[in-house]
Write a protein that holds these residues in place. Structure first.
Motif, mmCIF file in Angstrom:
data_model
loop_
_atom_site.group_PDB
_atom_site.id
_atom_site.type_symbol
_atom_site.label_atom_id
_atom_site.label_comp_id
_atom_site.label_asym_id
_atom_site.label_seq_id
_atom_site.Cartn_x
_atom_site.Cartn_y
_atom_site.Cartn_z
ATOM 1 N N ALA A 1 35.080 94.327 119.544
ATOM 2 C CA ALA A 1 34.983 95.650 119.533
ATOM 3 C C ALA A 1 33.229 96.134 118.181
ATOM 4 O O ALA A 1 32.440 97.031 118.715
ATOM 5 C CB ALA A 1 35.452 96.108 119.128
ATOM 6 N N GLU A 2 33.534 95.921 117.393
ATOM 7 C CA GLU A 2 32.985 95.666 116.076
ATOM 8 C C GLU A 2 31.484 95.087 116.213
ATOM 9 O O GLU A 2 30.314 96.133 116.597
ATOM 10 C CB GLU A 2 33.382 95.546 114.629
ATOM 11 N N MET A 3 31.833 94.326 116.649
ATOM 12 C CA MET A 3 30.661 93.448 117.259
ATOM 13 C C MET A 3 29.504 94.351 118.495
ATOM 14 O O MET A 3 28.410 94.457 118.314
ATOM 15 C CB MET A 3 30.660 92.334 117.366
ATOM 16 N N LYS A 4 29.693 94.681 119.220
ATOM 17 C CA LYS A 4 29.381 95.110 120.358
ATOM 18 C C LYS A 4 28.892 96.698 120.660
ATOM 19 O O LYS A 4 28.229 97.317 121.070
ATOM 20 C CB LYS A 4 30.341 96.044 121.780
ATOM 21 N N SER A 5 29.765 97.727 119.202
ATOM 22 C CA SER A 5 29.409 98.562 119.141
ATOM 23 C C SER A 5 28.683 98.841 117.370
ATOM 24 O O SER A 5 28.178 100.148 117.599
ATOM 25 C CB SER A 5 30.341 99.454 119.025
ATOM 26 N N THR A 6 28.612 98.365 116.391
ATOM 27 C CA THR A 6 27.920 98.546 115.277
ATOM 28 C C THR A 6 26.958 97.473 114.673
ATOM 29 O O THR A 6 26.640 96.193 115.248
ATOM 30 C CB THR A 6 29.513 98.597 114.538
ATOM 31 N N LEU A 7 25.622 98.372 114.293
ATOM 32 C CA LEU A 7 24.661 97.499 114.058
ATOM 33 C C LEU A 7 24.927 96.688 113.376
ATOM 34 O O LEU A 7 24.470 95.294 113.091
ATOM 35 C CB LEU A 7 23.429 98.258 113.832
ATOM 36 N N GLU A 8 26.152 96.009 112.174
ATOM 37 C CA GLU A 8 26.418 95.869 111.163
ATOM 38 C C GLU A 8 27.015 94.584 112.038
ATOM 39 O O GLU A 8 26.957 93.235 111.361
ATOM 40 C CB GLU A 8 27.198 96.009 109.822
ATOM 41 N N GLY A 9 28.251 95.319 112.775
ATOM 42 C CA GLY A 9 28.422 94.034 113.297
ATOM 43 C C GLY A 9 28.096 92.736 113.634
ATOM 44 O O GLY A 9 28.217 91.561 114.294
ATOM 45 N N MET A 10 26.865 93.682 114.814
ATOM 46 C CA MET A 10 26.121 92.428 116.207
ATOM 47 C C MET A 10 25.170 91.580 114.668
ATOM 48 O O MET A 10 25.167 90.231 115.081
ATOM 49 C CB MET A 10 25.453 93.185 116.735
ATOM 50 N N ILE A 11 24.840 91.919 113.821
ATOM 51 C CA ILE A 11 23.784 91.413 112.738
ATOM 52 C C ILE A 11 25.329 90.096 112.267
ATOM 53 O O ILE A 11 24.395 89.053 112.394
ATOM 54 C CB ILE A 11 23.472 91.892 111.771
ATOM 55 N N ARG A 12 25.820 90.437 111.561
ATOM 56 C CA ARG A 12 27.007 89.975 111.142
ATOM 57 C C ARG A 12 26.735 88.362 111.982
ATOM 58 O O ARG A 12 26.990 87.449 111.788
ATOM 59 C CB ARG A 12 27.453 90.860 110.573
ATOM 60 N N HIS A 13 27.262 89.005 113.356
ATOM 61 C CA HIS A 13 27.131 88.129 114.093
ATOM 62 C C HIS A 13 26.398 86.697 114.640
ATOM 63 O O HIS A 13 26.781 85.514 114.354
ATOM 64 C CB HIS A 13 28.124 88.722 115.650
#
Lengths: 417, 194
Positions: free
Chosen positions: A323-335
């Motif tokens: 959910a974090e990866m899909k909804s936040t920019l930081e989460g997506m970058i981290r992933h």
């Protein structure tokens, strides 16, 4: 008339008792073995070299392919090494799950061992019974990881996912009618923990059955007692570990002496042999299966009562929640960073060892700070055990060589690496 | 059962008392590494096993390391090192011994096979994979690689794709080795944090 001198006999690599790809050159005086020179490396895949060219995470599935009969334990040693280097904490539930699966792996390994050792020595039926129980345990592997053998279930910082609430069931087919299906699916109605609990209830009875077949069997004893005797001094000098060391009378088990995960909270015994022969090693391994079953029960009880996270939320090694990866920019970058360039491990070196079913399995990792290991050395227990085969077979008959190869519990995936 | 291992700092003092300046001790992540010079190597190892307050009965592991590609900057030290993991069953203690091998071109170091029998195969493996010669080993043959293999595969200048590939030659009726056609490809290069 020419006098008969010692002659050489080639054993393997294509031999049913060679446990894979062992080639041995035996020096014989009549039927008595004077020396044995194992030639190994037929299954050398260069795991250590490949590891230097793979990201830290990509190396984890390679660990399964070392000792492929106890896959999860190999991963465990590698994960422990990475956790030490990264300094990340493992949630307590993940520790219990790892112990649970380490012990399932131990039973899996010892079952395969007792089956194939029986087959080597002439007890044909053992392997059929052992594989019946192995099937149930491999289903546990499959339930958590999706694969039966090469699980890749452990992660630095925990395990891949929590234990499932349902067990896969058998379906009706040409060979399985409704009546048979009902019997097969009896224990599979509940969760994985219920299934393991049920297994832990019925397994000691099965072990008793095996022991009635083997322990006092006259032929079994004739083939095993006083064969391949190793004294405790020699066992230590030869670098033995695990059941091989304990059967020689040395009380040494890393789960007790250098406890990792939650072994210090669990109640179990360490069987120790006295004679150091093949028969004692058999007895030690049988008792280890009983003790592992005890650990299974304790883990199941704890895991039922204590839900919680199963993987660390430390952002250095663990992927962010979906959910974090899909909804936040930081989460997506981290992933994205984690799955493209991987994670960096601080410069340093560490040796981590676990009590593998076969002995001490160690991983020595050197990191120079990059996203790949600089050097990864795998210390496999079978390597040291097989190195001693020359000494162990000396003075025995050719038929005993097969017994001794069997008692070593060798798997070439870990020896050749 | 024995108690857990004593503090590494205490152990470092014991080592200082026995070896003085001949060894340097490093403790990291709760593990002790002992650096020793190649001239003192055999003697230090012998005493690590025999001294009653050290008592390392078991050589758990021995391996080589090629440092030539280590780190972001050019490595200036000795290229090869031999690292052993020791275990004391009676004292419940571990130690790691690192010894840099003097010569980079013809690396050679004394064998510790006379001290621990288990060193036999470990040294053969290190010889096979790194080309480190263990003098006094007595049976230093290749162990893991193929019969007739050329080179030492775990050296950093050995390509991961290998140098030769094998195929069956029907004309000659045997397996032949030819220069490999495999291309080295790397999806994600080795990288350091910025």
């Amino acid at each position: 008339m020419p006098e008969f001198r010692n002659y050489f006999l080639n054993f393997g690599p294509q031999h049913p008792a060679a446990h894979g790809v062992l080639r041995m050159v035996l020096e014989l005086d009549g039927e008595v073995v004077v020396g044995a020179d194992p030639h190994i490396g037929m299954l050398h895949r260069g795991t250590e070299k490949l590891a230097e060219h793979k990201k830290w995470m990509q190396n984890l599935p390679y660990m399964d392919r070392l000792d492929y009969v106890s896959a999860m334990c190999n991963e465990h040693a590698y994960c422990l090494a990475l956790e030490k280097l990264l300094g990340i904490d493992v949630p307590i539930r993940a520790r219990y799950i790892r112990v649970l699966f380490d012990e399932i792996t131990r039973i899996l390994n010892h079952l395969l061992w007792v089956g194939s050792h029986g087959l080597d020595v002439g007890a044909m039926s053992m392997i059929l019974y052992a594989f019946r129980e192995r099937e149930d345990l491999l289903d546990c592997y499959e339930a958590v990881s999706g694969t039966r053998v090469h699980a890749a279930y452990y992660r630095p910082g925990g395990v891949l996912r929590d234990l499932p609430d349902t067990m896969p069931k058998y379906t009706e087919s040409k060979w399985k009618n409704a009546e048979k299906l009902k019997r097969l699916n009896e224990a599979r109605d509940g969760s994985l923990l219920d299934f393991i609990d049920d297994f832990a209830q019925r397994f000691p009875k099965r072990l008793d059955e095996y022991e009635t077949l083997l322990t006092d069997n006259r032929i079994w004893k004739q083939r095993l007692v006083n064969v391949g005797v190793v004294t405790s001094e020699r066992a230590i000098a030869l670098g033995f570990s695990g059941p091989m060391l304990r059967a020689s009378g040395v009380e040494w088990d890393l789960r007790k002496t250098q406890p990792y995960e939650v072994y210090d909270r669990l109640d179990f015994g360490i069987p120790v042999g006295t004679a150091g022969d093949c028969y004692d090693r058999y007895l030690v391994r049988m008792e280890e299966m009983r003790q592992s079953t005890r650990i299974l029960r304790q883990c199941v009880d704890w895991l039922r009562a204590n839900p919680g996270p199963v993987v660390t939320d430390d952002c250095r090694a663990a992927a962010p929640p979906r959910a974090e990866m899909k909804s936040t920019l930081e989460g997506m970058i981290r992933h994205f960073k984690l799955f493209s360039e991987g994670f960096f491990v601080p410069e340093g070196e560490v040796y981590s060892a676990i009590e593998h079913p076969k002995g001490e399995f160690g991983v020595y990792v050197v990191s120079d700070g990059a996203n790949k290991p600089y050097r990864l050395k795998i210390r496999s227990p079978g390597f040291a055990h097989l190195a001693a085969i020359g000494e162990m077979t000396q003075g025995h008959m050719i038929a005993d060589v097969v017994t001794i190869v069997g008692t070593l519990d060798i798997v070439f995936g870990e020896i050749d690496r | 059962m024995k108690s857990t291992s004593p503090a590494p700092e205490m152990f470092a003092q014991t080592l200082q008392r026995h070896f003085g300046k001949r060894v340097s001790t490093h403790v990291s992540l709760g593990q002790t590494r002992i650096d020793v010079d190649a001239n003192d190597y055999l003697d230090v190892m012998q005493r690590l096993r025999d001294e009653p307050d050290l008592c390392f009965e078991q050589l758990i592991d021995l391996c080589g390391i090629d440092h030539s590609a280590y780190g972001k900057t050019l490595w200036t030290g000795r290229r090869f090192a031999v690292v052993s993991q020791l275990l004391s069953i009676s004292k419940n203690r571990r130690a790691r011994i690192r010894c840099f091998v003097p010569d980079d071109i013809f690396p050679s170091i004394p064998s510790i096979r006379p001290v621990w029998n288990s060193a036999d195969w470990f040294e053969r493996e290190a010889f096979d994979l790194f080309g480190i010669v263990f003098t006094g080993h007595g049976n230093l043959r290749r162990l893991l690689t193929d019969y007739g293999f050329d080179g030492h595969p775990l050296r950093k200048d050995f390509p991961v794709s290998g140098k030769v590939e094998a195929r069956y030659d029907a004309g000659r009726g045997r397996v032949v080795n030819e220069p490999t056609t495999a291309k080295a490809r790397e999806i994600m290069p080795r990288r350091f944090p910025e």
